[in-house]
Scaffold this motif. Structure first.
Motif, short mmCIF file in Angstrom:
data_model
loop_
_atom_site.label_atom_id
_atom_site.label_comp_id
_atom_site.label_asym_id
_atom_site.label_seq_id
_atom_site.Cartn_x
_atom_site.Cartn_y
_atom_site.Cartn_z
N ASN A 1 0.83 -1.19 0.00
CA ASN A 1 0.00 0.00 0.00
C ASN A 1 0.87 1.25 0.00
OD1 ASN A 1 -2.32 -1.67 0.22
ND2 ASN A 1 -1.84 -1.94 2.39
N VAL A 2 0.54 2.19 -0.86
CA VAL A 2 1.32 3.42 -0.97
C VAL A 2 1.26 4.19 0.36
CG1 VAL A 2 1.39 5.70 -2.08
CG2 VAL A 2 1.06 3.64 -3.46
N ASP B 1 -3.31 1.87 -3.98
CA ASP B 1 -3.04 3.28 -4.25
C ASP B 1 -4.33 4.04 -4.51
OD1 ASP B 1 -3.74 2.17 -6.63
OD2 ASP B 1 -1.93 2.71 -7.72
N PHE C 1 -5.34 9.09 0.60
CA PHE C 1 -4.38 9.93 -0.12
C PHE C 1 -4.77 11.41 -0.06
CE2 PHE C 1 -3.97 5.64 -1.73
CZ PHE C 1 -2.71 5.39 -1.24
N LYS D 1 3.64 8.06 -4.47
CA LYS D 1 3.66 6.70 -5.00
C LYS D 1 5.09 6.32 -5.43
CE LYS D 1 1.63 4.13 -8.83
NZ LYS D 1 0.47 4.02 -9.71
N THR E 1 7.23 5.50 -2.51
CA THR E 1 6.91 4.17 -1.99
C THR E 1 7.55 3.09 -2.86
OG1 THR E 1 4.78 5.00 -1.20
CG2 THR E 1 5.02 2.61 -1.35
#
Ligand code: ARG
Length: 559
Positions: free
Chosen positions: A121-122, A159, A164, A229, A232
């Protein structure tokens, strides 16, 4: 070679299938009696004959050949001796000529297997909980490739989602560009955690707005998201490299943003969508499951919606033979539901979807447990194993060259093997001391055995020749027999989605090799015996190497 199969195919027992015979064939308690035995008691009823008579009849009709050299009937058992000379010569020749391809096959030719694994997971920690999916998936990837399949490794990145928006909001409020760039995933994870601890109602609503902006294609919001992203990915890739893991696709949940609507339309057209408290669901009551949520009341899609879109996309893009999901058993229900929905949609390939579930990994070291609120990053587990491996190697063999490099191979191997050795569905407690033990059922033990074999070969200094008509003694024979079954272990591991089969095989072979090594002299032997033993040593080394390499584990030349 699978001897049981060879024997089963050559035995004709009326009304008993070759499969039944195959499962009945066992190893006799004492190898003097034979290498394999078929107890005939089971068949007495069907054949209406005594076990002794059955064994006797079968013995008389069995034709010995270059593979099975002797058959005898004793007290209702049919005992088989394999042709040890032929087996030894054929097996060693096979391994030595195939080298790193020994055990590979082409049974998967023309078939594609998708493997969804690791799927991080980002902006969230890559933690010890991701270890199993990463290394089990990685091993399956290699196993299927080895068997000739076309394999597509997919990292279904997490993502997508409101988190986010939160992250952007936290960054705008507290973040610093250079610090985040430098701190990478740790820095963004800190921001995210801080948001969850400190966010006010006002920030929550701002976060929702940022999420909306990402979704609507706003340039700045998307640039920030892409940056998080990439930080990551940059980070996780360093770990994948350490663990020898590769992916062919990083298409994450967001990739399916524009691919969900057609699936929703299809569900509608097939009358599968139902409204429930404003949400859109597929009712699975009939199948004893809670409904599968497709759209929330605010119109937002869910994890399952994206998985449905991803499955359809994968089928269309790769035309897979099987599509595997290496995901913890906590998600059993999710997979059952979403596979069922595919089936209800009339996708005949729903049967090819496989949830490869695995158990939980916890750390023995309580101080580092997640329950106390501290997440254990996989990176730290690996680093600690490398450190410990270094200390052990340094103590055992101070003057060894490249100690650091060797410690990395040993430490990383221990992390991988520790997660792969047990049947995957079992919950395991990861213990640093256990996975790094030289004596246990560990990769270290196998690696050490390989170093031992390697040093014998180096010391002998001659290029060994393989004698054609050598009759191996008991210890040699045990090693030969096991080496001969390596291709079966590879196939079994792939068929059962169970890399532990190969991990256990490696330990088993190391144990048998060590018994041979301790009981039989190699370098000081003479003539054909020496030639044979050197060839056997090289073949065992090659096979252990191939086994570990399928798990992503390397072998140091010296230890
Ligand atoms: N990112 C998810 C998690 O951490 C795992 C995704 C697994 N793959 C999938 N297609 N659902 O739980």
């Amino acid at each position: 070679m699978d001897y049981k199969q060879y024997i089963a195919e050559r035995l004709n027992v009326a009304d008993v299938s070759a499969e039944e015979i195959y499962t009945a064939i066992a190893l006799p308690p004492n190898s003097e009696m034979g290498d394999y035995a078929l107890p005939c008691f089971k068949f007495a009823k069907v054949l209406r004959k005594s076990p002794v008579a059955i064994a006797e009849d079968l013995k008389n009709s069995f034709v010995c050949d270059g593979v099975i050299s002797e058959v005898s009937a004793v007290n209702g058992y049919l005992n088989f001796k394999i042709n040890k000379i032929g087996l030894a010569a054929a097996t060693l020749k096979n391994v030595l000529s195939a080298g790193e391809n020994y055990g590979s096959a082409q049974i998967g030719k023309g078939k594609t297997i998708c493997i969804d694994y690791s799927s991080v997971n980002v902006a969230k920690p890559f933690h010890i909980g991701h270890l199993s999916t990463t290394v089990i998936g990685g091993a399956l990837y290699k196993l299927f490739k080895y068997l000739g399949y076309n394999v597509v490794g997919i990292n279904h990145l997490g993502d997508y989602g409101t988190q986010f928006g939160k992250l952007i909001c936290a960054y705008k409020k507290w973040g610093d560009k250079d610090e985040v760039q430098k701190g990478g995933i740790h820095a963004i994870n800190d921001l995210y955690v801080r948001f969850n601890n400190e966010a006010t109602a006002e920030m929550e609503s701002e976060a929702r707005e940022y999420f909306r902006l990402i979704e609507s294609g706003d340039k700045e919001a998307n640039e920030l998201f892409e940056w998080f992203k990439s930080l990551t990915l940059e980070y996780v890739k360093t770990i994948y490299e350490k663990l020898n893991i590769t992916f062919d696709s990083y298409a994450g949940e967001r990739f399916y943003t524009d691919k969900m609507q057609p699936v929703i339309d299809e569900l509608k057209a097939k009358n599968l969508l139902k409204e429930s408290e404003g949400a859109q669901i597929v009712d699975l009551d009939e199948y004893g499951m809670p409904p599968c949520l497709i759209l929330r009341s605010d119109g937002a899609s869910l994890y399952a919606t994206r998985d449905l879109a991803a499955a359809v996309y994968r089928k269309n893009t790769y035309d897979f033979y099987k599509c595997l999901y290496v995901v913890a058993y906590q998600q059993n229900l999710h997979f059952k539901q979403f596979f069922k929905v595919l089936e209800l949609m009339g996708k005949d390939w729903a049967k090819d979807m496989v949830h490869v579930a695995y158990g939980m990994v916890s750390l023995e070291d309580g101080a580092m447990s997640t329950r106390k609120g501290k997440v254990v990053w996989l990176e730290d587990v690996i680093a600690r194993c490398e450190e410990k491996a270094y200390a052990i190697i340094d103590e055992k063999n101070k003057d060894l060259e490249n100690k650091r490099e060797i410690a990395t191979t040993v430490g990383v191997g221990a992390v991988i093997f520790g997660a792969l050795y047990n049947n995957k569905i079992k919950d395991i407690t990861f213990s640093y001391d256990k996975v790094l033990s030289f004596e246990g059922e560990t990769s270290v033990y196998v690696q050490y055995t390989c170093a031992r074999a390697n040093s014998v070969l180096l010391k002998s200094g001659v290029k060994e020749t393989l004698p054609e008509n050598y009759l191996p003694n008991a210890q040699e024979s045990e090693v030969v027999k096991l080496i001969a079954t390596f291709p079966d272990a590879v196939k079994e591991a792939a068929e059962k989605y169970e890399p532990s089969v190969v991990a256990r095989y490696a330990v088993d072979l190391a144990q048998k090799f060590n018994k041979f090594y301790i009981d039989c002299k190699i370098i000081t032997a003479e003539g054909e015996t020496k030639d044979f033993r050197l060839a056997l040593t090289r073949a065992a080394l090659q096979t252990m190497k191939n086994a570990l390499s399928l798990l992503g584990i390397g072998i140091p030349e010296k230890m």
